[in-house]
Design a protein around this motif. Structure first.
Motif, PDB file in Angstrom:
ATOM      1  N   ARG A 330       0.811  -1.205   0.000  1.00  9.26           N
ATOM      2  CA  ARG A 330       0.000   0.000   0.000  1.00  9.26           C
ATOM      3  C   ARG A 330       0.851   1.264   0.000  1.00  9.26           C
ATOM      4  O   ARG A 330       0.518   2.254  -0.661  1.00  9.26           O
ATOM      5  CB  ARG A 330      -0.929  -0.002   1.220  1.00  9.26           C
ATOM      6  CG  ARG A 330      -1.902   1.176   1.263  1.00  9.26           C
ATOM      7  CD  ARG A 330      -2.815   1.191   0.069  1.00  9.26           C
ATOM      8  NE  ARG A 330      -3.704   2.362   0.057  1.00  9.26           N
ATOM      9  CZ  ARG A 330      -4.443   2.718  -0.970  1.00  9.26           C
ATOM     10  NH1 ARG A 330      -4.422   2.003  -2.082  1.00  9.26           N
ATOM     11  NH2 ARG A 330      -5.211   3.788  -0.899  1.00  9.26           N
ATOM     12  N   THR A 331       1.964   1.237   0.716  1.00  7.96           N
ATOM     13  CA  THR A 331       2.860   2.396   0.749  1.00  7.96           C
ATOM     14  C   THR A 331       3.353   2.725  -0.654  1.00  7.96           C
ATOM     15  O   THR A 331       3.344   3.884  -1.088  1.00  7.96           O
ATOM     16  CB  THR A 331       4.057   2.133   1.668  1.00  7.96           C
ATOM     17  OG1 THR A 331       3.593   1.912   3.000  1.00  7.96           O
ATOM     18  CG2 THR A 331       5.020   3.310   1.649  1.00  7.96           C
ATOM     19  N   ALA A 332       3.761   1.701  -1.390  1.00 10.21           N
ATOM     20  CA  ALA A 332       4.261   1.907  -2.745  1.00 10.21           C
ATOM     21  C   ALA A 332       3.154   2.391  -3.673  1.00 10.21           C
ATOM     22  O   ALA A 332       3.384   3.230  -4.546  1.00 10.21           O
ATOM     23  CB  ALA A 332       4.868   0.612  -3.282  1.00 10.21           C
ATOM     24  N   VAL A 333       1.933   1.865  -3.478  1.00  9.01           N
ATOM     25  CA  VAL A 333       0.797   2.295  -4.298  1.00  9.01           C
ATOM     26  C   VAL A 333       0.551   3.789  -4.119  1.00  9.01           C
ATOM     27  O   VAL A 333       0.373   4.533  -5.094  1.00  9.01           O
ATOM     28  CB  VAL A 333      -0.483   1.503  -3.928  1.00  9.01           C
ATOM     29  CG1 VAL A 333      -1.708   2.127  -4.612  1.00  9.01           C
ATOM     30  CG2 VAL A 333      -0.339   0.046  -4.329  1.00  9.01           C
ATOM     31  N   VAL A 334       0.534   4.243  -2.866  1.00  9.89           N
ATOM     32  CA  VAL A 334       0.279   5.655  -2.572  1.00  9.89           C
ATOM     33  C   VAL A 334       1.386   6.535  -3.155  1.00  9.89           C
ATOM     34  O   VAL A 334       1.109   7.579  -3.767  1.00  9.89           O
ATOM     35  CB  VAL A 334       0.150   5.869  -1.049  1.00  9.89           C
ATOM     36  CG1 VAL A 334       0.098   7.363  -0.727  1.00  9.89           C
ATOM     37  CG2 VAL A 334      -1.089   5.171  -0.519  1.00  9.89           C
ATOM     38  N   ILE A 335       2.635   6.137  -2.972  1.00 12.97           N
ATOM     39  CA  ILE A 335       3.758   6.923  -3.482  1.00 12.97           C
ATOM     40  C   ILE A 335       3.686   7.040  -5.006  1.00 12.97           C
ATOM     41  O   ILE A 335       3.849   8.128  -5.576  1.00 12.97           O
ATOM     42  CB  ILE A 335       5.102   6.304  -3.052  1.00 12.97           C
ATOM     43  CG1 ILE A 335       5.286   6.446  -1.536  1.00 12.97           C
ATOM     44  CG2 ILE A 335       6.270   6.943  -3.806  1.00 12.97           C
ATOM     45  CD1 ILE A 335       6.504   5.743  -1.001  1.00 12.97           C
ATOM     46  N   LYS A 336       3.431   5.920  -5.680  1.00 12.10           N
ATOM     47  CA  LYS A 336       3.358   5.928  -7.143  1.00 12.10           C
ATOM     48  C   LYS A 336       2.192   6.786  -7.623  1.00 12.10           C
ATOM     49  O   LYS A 336       2.320   7.558  -8.589  1.00 12.10           O
ATOM     50  CB  LYS A 336       3.206   4.499  -7.664  1.00 12.10           C
ATOM     51  CG  LYS A 336       3.219   4.372  -9.190  1.00 12.10           C
ATOM     52  CD  LYS A 336       4.558   4.808  -9.764  1.00 12.10           C
ATOM     53  CE  LYS A 336       4.781   4.418 -11.208  1.00 12.10           C
ATOM     54  NZ  LYS A 336       3.704   4.230 -12.099  1.00 12.10           N
ATOM     55  N   GLU A 337       1.046   6.697  -6.960  1.00 11.43           N
ATOM     56  CA  GLU A 337      -0.114   7.480  -7.365  1.00 11.43           C
ATOM     57  C   GLU A 337       0.130   8.972  -7.150  1.00 11.43           C
ATOM     58  O   GLU A 337      -0.230   9.797  -7.998  1.00 11.43           O
ATOM     59  CB  GLU A 337      -1.354   7.032  -6.597  1.00 11.43           C
ATOM     60  CG  GLU A 337      -2.632   7.778  -6.952  1.00 11.43           C
ATOM     61  CD  GLU A 337      -3.061   7.621  -8.399  1.00 11.43           C
ATOM     62  OE1 GLU A 337      -3.791   8.507  -8.904  1.00 11.43           O
ATOM     63  OE2 GLU A 337      -2.661   6.632  -9.046  1.00 11.43           O
ATOM     64  N   LEU A 338       0.741   9.327  -6.035  1.00  6.21           N
ATOM     65  CA  LEU A 338       1.050  10.730  -5.782  1.00  6.21           C
ATOM     66  C   LEU A 338       2.022  11.276  -6.827  1.00  6.21           C
ATOM     67  O   LEU A 338       1.871  12.418  -7.288  1.00  6.21           O
ATOM     68  CB  LEU A 338       1.627  10.904  -4.375  1.00  6.21           C
ATOM     69  CG  LEU A 338       0.657  10.724  -3.206  1.00  6.21           C
ATOM     70  CD1 LEU A 338       1.398  10.796  -1.883  1.00  6.21           C
ATOM     71  CD2 LEU A 338      -0.445  11.784  -3.251  1.00  6.21           C
TER      72      LEU A 338
END
Length: 353
Positions: A330-338
């Motif tokens: 989830r951390t990587a998902v949020v970073i990539k989306e941002l």
């Protein structure tokens, strides 16, 4: 003062909006072959039907920026010649035509808008059990294969490349490959020699893979505009620039993004925006009678999504050397989306870089 920007991607739109913001009285014209801004890093989502990847150019341009749909055939000496015969004169120009694809016959390229639309339509015609082969084991291939596998579970998806997920090292690479496998993606570590009319994929090893749809997920090369215009280019066709991102042949012409031969830079949206911003700032400095400053390449990380609910990233040194540190889930998902949203925000506002 007339400013022409050729190309309305991340670098071009950010440069155009930033010039309009920082250079008083500038009349900026953006020339682009299509009437919309394409979020290239979302094309895999467009193909799979999980998100949109385009916005009207008019919605991306701030006051003072005029949009013209057209194709530039030649640029230099203070003018840009369009395919319809129109000539746009300029005091300064920005060349930001990005990169392109060179697909094998029999494949559909997914790294450009037109190819993504074809792939989307072709995908919709496949029956349950249809076989999709994604050629290219880099970031574009990984995200395309993962997105299709997650959104179309009835299809059989494979990814083919000499070393799939070698954009990462160590545990980050293992995580990316395991993420693909969890989604049911078959991983084939091999090169592709050819694709037959019936969809059969012939591998470098001599083996053949039956396929109903072959997608080309390798971005390589740049449009020929710089070379066609007589500008100095490197072996890949990218325009040679000085330390301040100006063409070595014409100080009135800035070259930014993938089509610029910036030492140490690879094809990456994460570098396109900063280059567009730096070039716009350089123009503002020159017009204010200040000395221009050199552009400095700076990398932070690499990251790919694995469908809508998973991702993996790996930190890098400033020069793009991979570090051991990874981030996942989830951390990587949020970073990539941002990061993805930030790229579009910067292009629309001229802020960032």
């Amino acid at each position: 003062m007339q400013v022409v920007v050729v190309g309305a991607g991340y670098a071009g739109m950010l440069a155009a909006n930033r010039v309009a913001k920082k250079v008083k009285g500038a009349r900026v014209t953006v020339v682009n072959p299509r009437p919309h801004f394409v979020e290239r890093v979302r094309l895999h989502q467009r193909i799979a039907g999980t998100a949109e990847a385009a916005a009207p150019l008019e919605s991306m341009a701030r006051d003072g920026v005029r949009v013209r749909v057209g194709t530039v055939e030649k640029i230099g000496d203070g003018s840009a010649l369009l395919a319809d015969g129109t000539v746009l004169t300029y005091d300064y120009a920005f060349l930001a035509v990005g990169s392109t694809v060179r697909p094998l016959p029999g494949t559909i390229p997914v790294g450009v808008w037109e190819g993504a639309e074809r792939a989307r339509a072709a995908l919709a015609t496949l029956p349950p059990g249809g076989r999709v082969t994604v050629v290219g084991g880099g970031a574009t291939g990984i995200e395309t294969a993962a997105e299709i596998a997650e959104s179309h579970p009835a299809l059989r998806v494979r990814i083919v490349g000499p070393h799939v997920a070698d954009v990462f090292t160590g545990r980050a690479r293992e995580t990316a490959r395991k993420g693909l496998e969890r989604l049911g993606v078959e991983i084939v570590d091999d090169g592709v020699e050819a694709v037959a009319d019936d969809g059969t994929v012939r591998l470098a090893s001599g083996a053949s893979l039956a396929s109903d749809l072959a997608l080309w997920a390798i971005v390589s090369g740049v449009p020929a505009l710089a070379a066609r215009s007589g500008l100095s280019v490197d072996a890949d066709g990218r325009a040679l620039v000085d330390a301040c991102l100006r063409s070595v042949d014409d100080e009135r012409l800035f070259v930014v993004g993938d089509c610029a031969a910036v030492p140490g830079a690879r094809f990456a949206c994460a570098l396109a925006g900063p280059q567009g911003a730096h070039a716009a700032d350089t123009l503002a400095r020159i017009l204010a009678g200040r000395d221009p400053e050199a552009f400095s390449v700076r990398y932070l990380a690499r990251a790919v999504t694995l469908g809508r609910h998973d991702a993996v990233g790996q930190l890098t040194e400033r020069d793009d050397t991979l570090r051991p540190t990874r981030f996942t889930g989830r951390t990587a998902v949020v970073i990539k989306e941002l990061a993805t949203r930030g790229g579009k925000f910067g292009a629309r506002t001229g802020i960032g870089g």
